[in-house]
Design a protein around this motif. Structure first.
Motif, mmCIF file in Angstrom:
data_model
loop_
_atom_site.group_PDB
_atom_site.id
_atom_site.type_symbol
_atom_site.label_atom_id
_atom_site.label_comp_id
_atom_site.label_asym_id
_atom_site.label_seq_id
_atom_site.Cartn_x
_atom_site.Cartn_y
_atom_site.Cartn_z
ATOM 1 N N SER A 1 0.826 -1.202 0.000
ATOM 2 C CA SER A 1 0.000 0.000 0.000
ATOM 3 C C SER A 1 0.866 1.259 0.000
ATOM 4 O O SER A 1 0.527 2.248 -0.632
ATOM 5 C CB SER A 1 -0.952 -0.006 1.194
ATOM 6 O OG SER A 1 -0.235 0.103 2.394
ATOM 7 N N ILE A 2 2.004 1.194 0.693
ATOM 8 C CA ILE A 2 2.929 2.343 0.688
ATOM 9 C C ILE A 2 3.521 2.543 -0.704
ATOM 10 O O ILE A 2 3.548 3.658 -1.231
ATOM 11 C CB ILE A 2 4.050 2.148 1.725
ATOM 12 C CG1 ILE A 2 3.468 2.284 3.134
ATOM 13 C CG2 ILE A 2 5.173 3.151 1.518
ATOM 14 C CD1 ILE A 2 4.437 1.897 4.238
ATOM 15 N N GLY B 1 2.298 1.485 -3.490
ATOM 16 C CA GLY B 1 1.227 1.769 -4.446
ATOM 17 C C GLY B 1 0.881 3.235 -4.511
ATOM 18 O O GLY B 1 0.380 3.723 -5.522
ATOM 19 N N ARG B 2 1.156 3.972 -3.448
ATOM 20 C CA ARG B 2 0.859 5.413 -3.442
ATOM 21 C C ARG B 2 1.835 6.199 -4.313
ATOM 22 O O ARG B 2 1.527 7.304 -4.741
ATOM 23 C CB ARG B 2 0.917 5.954 -2.021
ATOM 24 C CG ARG B 2 -0.185 5.409 -1.170
ATOM 25 C CD ARG B 2 -0.092 5.896 0.220
ATOM 26 N NE ARG B 2 -1.049 5.166 1.039
ATOM 27 C CZ ARG B 2 -1.620 5.642 2.105
ATOM 28 N NH1 ARG B 2 -1.332 6.864 2.511
ATOM 29 N NH2 ARG B 2 -2.462 4.907 2.782
ATOM 30 N N PHE B 3 3.025 5.656 -4.555
ATOM 31 C CA PHE B 3 4.025 6.353 -5.352
ATOM 32 C C PHE B 3 3.843 6.124 -6.837
ATOM 33 O O PHE B 3 4.605 6.617 -7.642
ATOM 34 C CB PHE B 3 5.438 5.921 -4.932
ATOM 35 C CG PHE B 3 5.787 6.320 -3.538
ATOM 36 C CD1 PHE B 3 5.832 7.650 -3.178
ATOM 37 C CD2 PHE B 3 6.055 5.372 -2.564
ATOM 38 C CE1 PHE B 3 6.150 8.034 -1.880
ATOM 39 C CE2 PHE B 3 6.385 5.726 -1.284
ATOM 40 C CZ PHE B 3 6.427 7.066 -0.939
ATOM 41 N N LYS B 4 2.856 5.346 -7.221
ATOM 42 C CA LYS B 4 2.640 5.033 -8.620
ATOM 43 C C LYS B 4 2.084 6.203 -9.396
ATOM 44 O O LYS B 4 1.368 7.000 -9.000
ATOM 45 C CB LYS B 4 1.689 3.859 -8.730
ATOM 46 C CG LYS B 4 2.072 2.951 -9.832
ATOM 47 C CD LYS B 4 1.206 1.730 -9.777
ATOM 48 C CE LYS B 4 1.647 0.812 -10.873
ATOM 49 N NZ LYS B 4 0.791 -0.302 -11.030
#
Length: 66
Positions: free
Chosen positions: A60-61, A63-66
């Motif tokens: 989830s961490i 995935g936020r930088f995508k």
């Protein structure tokens, strides 16, 4: 195409850390071990739950930088 090497390195690092964690901790309370004669069956319920939680947080961490 540049995402695949990053993903493979992250998966490798997570597997490496999970291996270190399992070596350091060994058997957690909640892990089931059945021994009968020459046969031993090990079912790591608690370890599986902890690894699942850690992977969920990591993905989830990242995935936020995508």
């Amino acid at each position: 195409m540049t995402e695949m090497p990053k993903l493979l390195m992250i998966i490798g690092a997570v597997l490496f850390l999970a291996g270190l964690f399992m070596q350091a901790i060994g058997k957690l309370p909640g892990d089931l071990v059945f021994k009968k004669g020459n046969t031993t069956f090990f079912f790591p319920i608690a370890t599986s739950i902890i690894i699942s939680i850690l992977l969920t947080v990591l993905f989830s961490i990242f995935g936020r930088f995508k």
